[in-house]
Design an enzyme around this catalytic site. Sequence first.
Site, short mmCIF file in Angstrom:
data_model
loop_
_atom_site.label_atom_id
_atom_site.label_comp_id
_atom_site.label_asym_id
_atom_site.label_seq_id
_atom_site.Cartn_x
_atom_site.Cartn_y
_atom_site.Cartn_z
N TYR A 127 0.75 -1.13 -0.02
CA TYR A 127 0.08 -0.05 0.17
C TYR A 127 0.85 1.35 0.17
CZ TYR A 127 -2.96 3.93 1.85
OH TYR A 127 -3.60 5.03 2.12
N SER B 122 -3.27 13.03 7.88
CA SER B 122 -4.31 12.72 7.18
C SER B 122 -5.49 12.38 7.32
CB SER B 122 -3.76 11.26 6.37
OG SER B 122 -4.83 10.90 5.81
N GLN C 169 -4.84 17.56 6.93
CA GLN C 169 -5.25 17.36 5.52
C GLN C 169 -6.65 16.82 5.30
OE1 GLN C 169 -5.55 13.79 4.08
NE2 GLN C 169 -6.62 14.77 2.29
N TYR D 47 -9.99 15.95 2.55
CA TYR D 47 -10.59 15.68 1.37
C TYR D 47 -12.02 16.27 1.40
CZ TYR D 47 -6.99 11.96 0.52
OH TYR D 47 -5.94 11.30 0.26
N THR E 5 -6.82 18.47 -0.20
CA THR E 5 -6.26 17.54 -1.42
C THR E 5 -7.40 17.43 -2.42
OG1 THR E 5 -4.94 16.36 0.18
CG2 THR E 5 -5.36 15.08 -1.77
N ARG F 174 -5.00 1.00 -8.33
CA ARG F 174 -3.75 0.54 -7.38
C ARG F 174 -3.99 -0.85 -7.33
NH1 ARG F 174 -4.32 4.94 -2.65
NH2 ARG F 174 -4.63 6.75 -3.99
N LYS G 70 -3.56 20.89 -2.34
CA LYS G 70 -2.53 19.88 -2.66
C LYS G 70 -3.00 19.00 -3.73
CE LYS G 70 -0.55 16.05 -0.42
NZ LYS G 70 -0.89 14.98 -1.08
N HIS H 283 0.09 13.04 -6.08
CA HIS H 283 -0.22 12.12 -5.28
C HIS H 283 0.88 11.00 -4.90
CE1 HIS H 283 -4.02 11.67 -2.50
NE2 HIS H 283 -3.33 10.67 -2.20
N ARG I 193 0.23 7.90 -7.43
CA ARG I 193 -0.80 6.80 -6.92
C ARG I 193 -2.16 7.28 -7.36
NH1 ARG I 193 0.93 4.51 -2.17
NH2 ARG I 193 -1.06 4.40 -0.95
C1 FNR Z 1 -0.19 9.05 0.37
N1 FNR Z 1 -0.97 10.50 0.04
C2 FNR Z 1 -1.68 10.99 0.83
N2 FNR Z 1 -2.15 12.28 0.35
C3 FNR Z 1 -3.10 13.09 0.99
O1 FNR Z 1 -3.64 14.14 0.79
N3 FNR Z 1 -4.02 12.34 1.89
C4 FNR Z 1 -3.62 11.09 2.43
O2 FNR Z 1 -4.39 10.49 2.89
C5 FNR Z 1 -2.45 10.33 1.51
N4 FNR Z 1 -2.43 8.89 1.81
C6 FNR Z 1 -1.38 8.47 1.26
C7 FNR Z 1 -0.70 7.28 1.54
C8 FNR Z 1 0.27 6.65 1.21
C9 FNR Z 1 0.89 5.07 1.49
C10 FNR Z 1 1.39 7.36 0.54
C11 FNR Z 1 2.56 7.15 -0.10
C12 FNR Z 1 0.83 8.66 -0.07
C13 FNR Z 1 0.01 11.21 -0.85
C14 FNR Z 1 1.16 11.98 -0.12
O3 FNR Z 1 0.73 13.00 0.86
C15 FNR Z 1 2.15 12.78 -0.85
O4 FNR Z 1 1.83 13.54 -2.09
C16 FNR Z 1 3.20 11.53 -1.77
O5 FNR Z 1 3.34 10.65 -0.67
C17 FNR Z 1 4.58 12.22 -2.31
O6 FNR Z 1 5.11 11.35 -2.61
P1 FNR Z 1 6.53 10.58 -2.25
O7 FNR Z 1 7.14 11.30 -0.91
O8 FNR Z 1 5.65 9.37 -1.41
O9 FNR Z 1 7.15 10.10 -3.21
#
Ligand code: FNR
Length: 382
Positions: free
Chosen positions: A24, A106, A127, A129, A155, A164, A253, A277, A280
């Site tokens: 995940y 989050s 953060q 949504y 976000t 995914r 974001k 993101h 993702r």
């Molecule tokens: C996230 N990201 C994310 N963003 C957000 O706004 N709310 C969330 O709940 C989550 N949850 C989340 C879970 C996991 C496991 C990951 C890896 C990422 C995105 C996160 O805030 C961010 O944008 C990215 O992780 C940045 O990229 P890197 O540093 O992981 O490469």
Amino acid sequence: MIPGEIADYRELARRRLPRFLFEYIDGGAGAQTTLRHNVSDFEQVKLRQRVMRDVSKLDLSTTLFGQPLSMPVALAPVGLSGLYARRGECQAAKAAERAGIRMSLSTLSLCGVEEVSRATGDPIWFQLYMIKDRGFMRDMLARARESGCSVLLFTVDLPVAGARWADARTGLANGHLPAAQFERMKAMAARPGWLWNVGLMGQPHDFGNVAPAMGKGGVREFWRWVGASFDTTVTWKDMDWVREHWDRPMVIKGVLDPEDARASVAAGADGIVVSNHGGRQLDGVSSTIAALPKIADAVGDKTTVLLDGGVRCGTDVVRALALGAKGVLIGRPWAYALAARGGAGVSAMLEQFRKEIGITLALAGVPDVKMLGRDALDAQEN
Ligand code: FNR
């Protein structure tokens, strides 16, 4: 193993977490092209090596949204972090406080905003949504305000969750299917340390922020709630509503396009995070570091531009600042470090970042992060 690079923390996290949690964190959407480019495009950004400059005093500190930070780094919001280590969000918040930076919590965390805020003396960032139930959102914003959160990260790149596939394969998604439940049970049984430490001793596993709307329930109920609750009708008009209910700095974001960056400014954003993101969501889009220069040119003088996605070392922080960001968020690096070594792991990882930012500044002949600009880049980058 004594972890040094992020790859070491990643490997330790892989060994400690049940497979459905590791994948995940680790995975991205679709063919994971954007996820890969987020990291590999940083390697293309070449710095200038400058010599014979006085670098005896290095200044890594900066100010974001009126808040002094010891370095231009913050922890990105990462969902489910309370499953990576015991009460994981609280451990991460304390590590951020020790490092003199900020943690973003989050919406989809296990520890609620009150618990995490109580765990640290510093205000955290929150953060959110866009959820269909505006009553829930209003209450959530009030809870964040009362808990002292200083910045709202709103976000906008997740009206629906990206494709995914790993989550389907590991049983994290489709939680109601017997085969998925079986996969998860097998994965947990293979990690007895995690099962005891986090699975058992890290309870309760309620989703502290969304519990009032979702009720109690595990992973299965959580995905059902997420699927049913995210608002797909949201447009820029809805930002007025958010603004009415949040009077502190608001950061949008998930912006990857200069037009959306301009719209964010028009909507009253105090900042934006150039983000996909972490690869993702929409696979096949540009990496964030490649998208940054045009966005910084479009709105860099009107709002605070931050970046996340693929930042894996201190040198990447310097590259992003040279290309126009005022700070970066890191996601997976802290998730891996938390899973690998708990809050102490997050602290050690952040100190690695600090050390490497310092070394990079010294060798690039720029003693202050606030002086970084495109002139710190090799001519072909300009
Ligand atoms: C996230 N990201 C994310 N963003 C957000 O706004 N709310 C969330 O709940 C989550 N949850 C989340 C879970 C996991 C496991 C990951 C890896 C990422 C995105 C996160 O805030 C961010 O944008 C990215 O992780 C940045 O990229 P890197 O540093 O992981 O490469």
